[in-house]
Design a protein around this motif. Structure first.
Motif, PDB file in Angstrom:
ATOM      1  N   PRO A  87       0.826  -1.213   0.000  1.00 37.31           N
ATOM      2  CA  PRO A  87       0.000   0.000   0.000  1.00 37.31           C
ATOM      3  C   PRO A  87       0.862   1.265   0.000  1.00 37.31           C
ATOM      4  CG  PRO A  87      -0.684  -1.520   1.733  1.00 37.31           C
ATOM      5  CD  PRO A  87       0.593  -2.044   1.164  1.00 37.31           C
ATOM      6  N   ALA A  88       0.262   2.359  -0.363  1.00 32.16           N
ATOM      7  CA  ALA A  88       0.963   3.649  -0.375  1.00 32.16           C
ATOM      8  C   ALA A  88       1.517   3.953   1.010  1.00 32.16           C
ATOM      9  CB  ALA A  88       0.012   4.748  -0.810  1.00 32.16           C
ATOM     10  N   ALA A  89       2.640   4.618   1.037  1.00 33.17           N
ATOM     11  CA  ALA A  89       3.285   4.984   2.298  1.00 33.17           C
ATOM     12  C   ALA A  89       2.407   5.968   3.072  1.00 33.17           C
ATOM     13  CB  ALA A  89       4.650   5.602   2.024  1.00 33.17           C
ATOM     14  N   ASP A  90       2.566   5.931   4.391  1.00 35.02           N
ATOM     15  CA  ASP A  90       1.880   6.927   5.211  1.00 35.02           C
ATOM     16  C   ASP A  90       2.923   7.914   5.736  1.00 35.02           C
ATOM     17  OD1 ASP A  90       3.149   5.820   7.461  1.00 35.02           O
ATOM     18  OD2 ASP A  90       1.472   4.491   7.868  1.00 35.02           O
ATOM     19  N   SER A  91       2.501   8.807   6.583  1.00 30.01           N
ATOM     20  CA  SER A  91       3.409   9.864   7.048  1.00 30.01           C
ATOM     21  C   SER A  91       4.478   9.365   8.010  1.00 30.01           C
ATOM     22  CB  SER A  91       2.599  10.975   7.714  1.00 30.01           C
ATOM     23  OG  SER A  91       1.900  10.451   8.833  1.00 30.01           O
ATOM     24  N   THR A  92       4.355   8.149   8.503  1.00 32.14           N
ATOM     25  CA  THR A  92       5.316   7.648   9.483  1.00 32.14           C
ATOM     26  C   THR A  92       6.455   6.843   8.874  1.00 32.14           C
ATOM     27  OG1 THR A  92       4.050   5.628   9.913  1.00 32.14           O
ATOM     28  CG2 THR A  92       3.535   7.568  11.270  1.00 32.14           C
ATOM     29  N   GLN A  93       6.325   6.448   7.624  1.00 28.40           N
ATOM     30  CA  GLN A  93       7.380   5.648   7.002  1.00 28.40           C
ATOM     31  C   GLN A  93       7.347   5.788   5.482  1.00 28.40           C
ATOM     32  OE1 GLN A  93       6.747   1.585   8.099  1.00 28.40           O
ATOM     33  NE2 GLN A  93       4.765   1.445   7.135  1.00 28.40           N
TER      34      GLN A  93
END
Length: 126
Positions: A87-93
């Motif tokens: 899945p697309a990256a999130d703000s933490t990684q």
């Protein structure tokens, strides 16, 4: 909670017995949320996967001893397409970090399948 992967054998009494995880191995198969966001995602389904998408229904995946080779083939298919199924990256990684995490959990699953094959057993993901 986390998903776990285990090896089982069927005894002479037809009862399933889950084997201990060797000290050199890990039973981690991903976060609980990965049931739908990774293993049961549309991207994995689009590859034609049969075993992993069952996790999205909340069920455990039971790979019978005579299905382990097919399951390993499905693992190889997912491995070849890790960039696509992550899945697309999130703000933490970063996306690369997320791919690496999924790759490591997939390696744990592949290792369990190889151990199952060695003892004529099956695989559980739960």
């Amino acid at each position: 909670m986390s998903l776990c992967v285990d090896v089982y054998v069927v005894g002479e009494d037809d009862q399933m017995r889950v084997l201990d995880v060797p000290a050199s191995a890990s039973d981690l198969a991903g976060f609980e949320s990965w049931r739908t966001t990774v293993w049961g995602s549309d991207a994995v389904r689009a590859l034609g996967a049969r075993f992993f998408p069952a996790l999205a229904t909340g069920e455990l995946v039971t790979v019978a001893p005579d299905e382990v080779d097919e399951f390993l083939g499905e693992c190889a298919l997912i491995r070849r397409n890790l960039e696509h199924v992550t899945p697309a990256a999130d703000s933490t990684q970063s996306h690369a970090t997320h791919v690496q995490q999924i790759s490591q959990r997939l390696k744990n699953i592949e290792d369990a399948a190889e151990r199952a094959k060695a003892v004529a057993g099956g695989v559980l993901i739960w």
